[in-house]
Design a protein around this motif. Structure first.
Motif, short mmCIF file in Angstrom:
data_model
loop_
_atom_site.label_atom_id
_atom_site.label_comp_id
_atom_site.label_asym_id
_atom_site.label_seq_id
_atom_site.Cartn_x
_atom_site.Cartn_y
_atom_site.Cartn_z
N SER A 76 -15.10 -22.54 19.81
CA SER A 76 -13.75 -22.39 19.26
C SER A 76 -12.88 -21.54 20.17
N LEU A 77 -13.46 -20.48 20.75
CA LEU A 77 -12.67 -19.62 21.63
C LEU A 77 -12.20 -20.40 22.86
N PHE A 131 -13.16 -11.57 18.78
CA PHE A 131 -13.24 -12.93 18.24
C PHE A 131 -14.58 -13.24 17.57
N MET A 132 -15.40 -12.21 17.36
CA MET A 132 -16.73 -12.45 16.79
C MET A 132 -17.13 -11.26 15.94
N ASP A 133 -17.80 -11.53 14.81
CA ASP A 133 -18.31 -10.44 13.97
C ASP A 133 -19.54 -9.84 14.63
N SER A 134 -19.28 -8.92 15.55
CA SER A 134 -20.33 -8.29 16.34
C SER A 134 -19.88 -6.88 16.68
N MET A 135 -20.56 -6.25 17.63
CA MET A 135 -20.14 -4.91 18.08
C MET A 135 -18.78 -4.93 18.73
N THR A 146 -12.03 -10.06 23.20
CA THR A 146 -13.41 -9.68 23.49
C THR A 146 -14.38 -10.63 22.78
N MET A 147 -15.52 -10.84 23.43
CA MET A 147 -16.54 -11.75 22.92
C MET A 147 -17.90 -11.27 23.41
N PRO A 148 -18.94 -11.23 22.55
CA PRO A 148 -20.26 -10.78 23.01
C PRO A 148 -20.82 -11.63 24.12
N LYS A 173 -4.25 -4.91 16.36
CA LYS A 173 -5.67 -5.22 16.53
C LYS A 173 -6.11 -6.19 15.44
N TYR A 174 -6.81 -7.25 15.87
CA TYR A 174 -7.30 -8.28 14.95
C TYR A 174 -8.79 -8.47 15.15
N LEU A 175 -9.52 -8.46 14.05
CA LEU A 175 -10.96 -8.68 14.07
C LEU A 175 -11.27 -10.01 13.41
#
Length: 400
Positions: A20-21, A123-127, A8-10, A141-143
């Motif tokens: 990077s993704l 893949f992002m420090d977001s929601m 997932t990505m915002p 699960k990986y954050l």
């Protein structure tokens, strides 16, 4: 047997994590993974670069609205959003960051994702971190956290609840791991570092595609380049003030910025007020920034904080003399005096460092020689991603 992975990505607008993704998706072996990619807000600079074989799936409408897609709202959504915005203003009296509070308001409305996965990744420090933990059914699960956590001004106790439920929280450098460990000492075994991927072969190929039109006719000047979102973190307000300082000292230069963001109008106003139009130019987004890096004279990183800057690593691969401000994690990118120059975070220090390095051709040659010898990309880093995604449920990662 292939592993089913959700990433997932915002969004895939311009940015280091987004770039990077795309590099990661390109490098992951297709015979090992079936990948669903959920880009919550579709579009952006990198969206059309998603490689073939990746299944792009739709995010729930309520999740898209929560992350800002207001035009999709219906009347009942508008009512909820208005209530949310009122409460959001009140939340500023609390410790919650905007994204944290928004998730707290919307999470009961956002539906679960019905498909099950072997691995789910935010893949992002977001929601998306919160979404993967609460709404996705996956064995592991990986954050991801792409910045120095201490500089994000997030409310740590809120994030701790989600980090504790993840198998690992991945960040991009050892100093960023240390920042997380100091903030969440009870979760210290959760945090690991895997670098963003920078492919020398691809960067060199793209850097040879053209010579920038904007550089033609100004080769007699020192061409300076910076790349990043036009936000406070990146320090371009310091850069434009440093440009004014350089102009006043009679330096012949042209400073280009590649990037978009909320500070564009403020920067344009400062440029006009100080007659810097011939010295400082905002180029907006560029799908291929590498020729701009290859043919500049100096690469400037003026950030107040970073994780591990991808664009600095790319400038190193292209053997450019680099000047960077002394943000907390800069030493994960730059060895002062060897792979670049580190200066203090102020317009005066930035201008003085530019003047000193521009006049010192011997130092420039030394930096370029060091970069040619030691900075050749990190494509082998993909093996760490593969190792992480292929872990069994009972297997504990001690090192990656």
């Amino acid at each position: 047997m292939k592993r089913n992975i959700l990433i997932t990505m915002p969004s895939l607008h311009s940015g280091g994590a987004e770039k990077s993704l795309i590099s990661l998706l390109t490098a992951l072996p297709k015979d090992m993974f079936d990948i669903d990619l959920m880009v919550v807000n579709k579009g952006g600079l990198f969206y059309n670069m998603v490689p073939d074989g990746i299944n792009v799936i739709e995010a729930p409408r309520s999740f898209r609205i929560a992350l800002g897609r207001l035009y999709e709202m219906k009347s009942i959504d508008w009512g909820l959003k208005c209530i949310s915005n009122v409460l959001l203003r009140l939340s500023r009296l609390s410790n919650l960051k905007t994204l944290q509070f928004t998730w707290m308001m919307w999470h009961k409305i956002i539906p679960d994702l019905h498909k099950s996965y072997d691995v789910a990744v935010s893949f992002m420090d977001s929601m998306t971190n919160y979404y993967v933990i609460e709404k996705v059914n996956a064995k592991r699960k990986y954050l991801w956290v792409h910045n120095d956590y201490k500089k994000l001004n997030a409310y740590a106790p809120f994030d701790a609840k989600f980090f504790s439920k993840a198998d690992n929280v991945v960040t991009i450098s050892n100093l960023c791991v240390q920042s997380l460990k100091e903030t969440f000492p009870d979760l210290k075994d959760k945090f690991i570092a895997i670098e963003n991927i920078s492919s020398k072969k691809l960067i060199d190929k793209m850097a040879d595609e053209f010579y920038p039109e904007e550089y033609k006719g100004i080769e007699y000047k020192t061409i300076i380049l910076s790349i990043g979102r036009l936000v406070e973190q990146k320090g371009f307000d310091l850069a434009v003030k440093a440009a004014k300082n350089l102009k006043e000292k009679g330096v012949h230069f042209k400073w280009f910025i590649i990037g978009v963001g909320g500070l564009k109008e403020n920067l344009k106003a400062y440029i006009l007020q100080n007659n810097l139009q011939n010295y400082f130019e905002l180029l907006g987004e560029r799908p291929n920034p590498y020729p701009y890096i290859k043919y500049c004279n100096l690469f400037l990183q003026t950030s107040r904080f970073e994780g591990k800057s991808i664009v600095v690593d790319e400038a190193k691969i292209l053997n450019k003399p680099i000047i960077s401000t002394n943000y907390p994690t800069v030493k994960d990118n730059i060895q002062d005096g060897q792979s670049g120059i580190i200066c203090e975070i102020s317009p005066e220090a930035i201008a003085n460092a530019i003047i000193a390095l521009n006049q010192d051709e011997s130092k420039q040659r030394h930096i370029i020689s060091h970069l040619k010898k030691y900075c050749n990309g990190n494509e082998d880093e993909v093996e760490k991603y593969i190792k992480l995604f292929c872990r069994t449920h009972n297997q504990k990662v001690l090192s990656i």
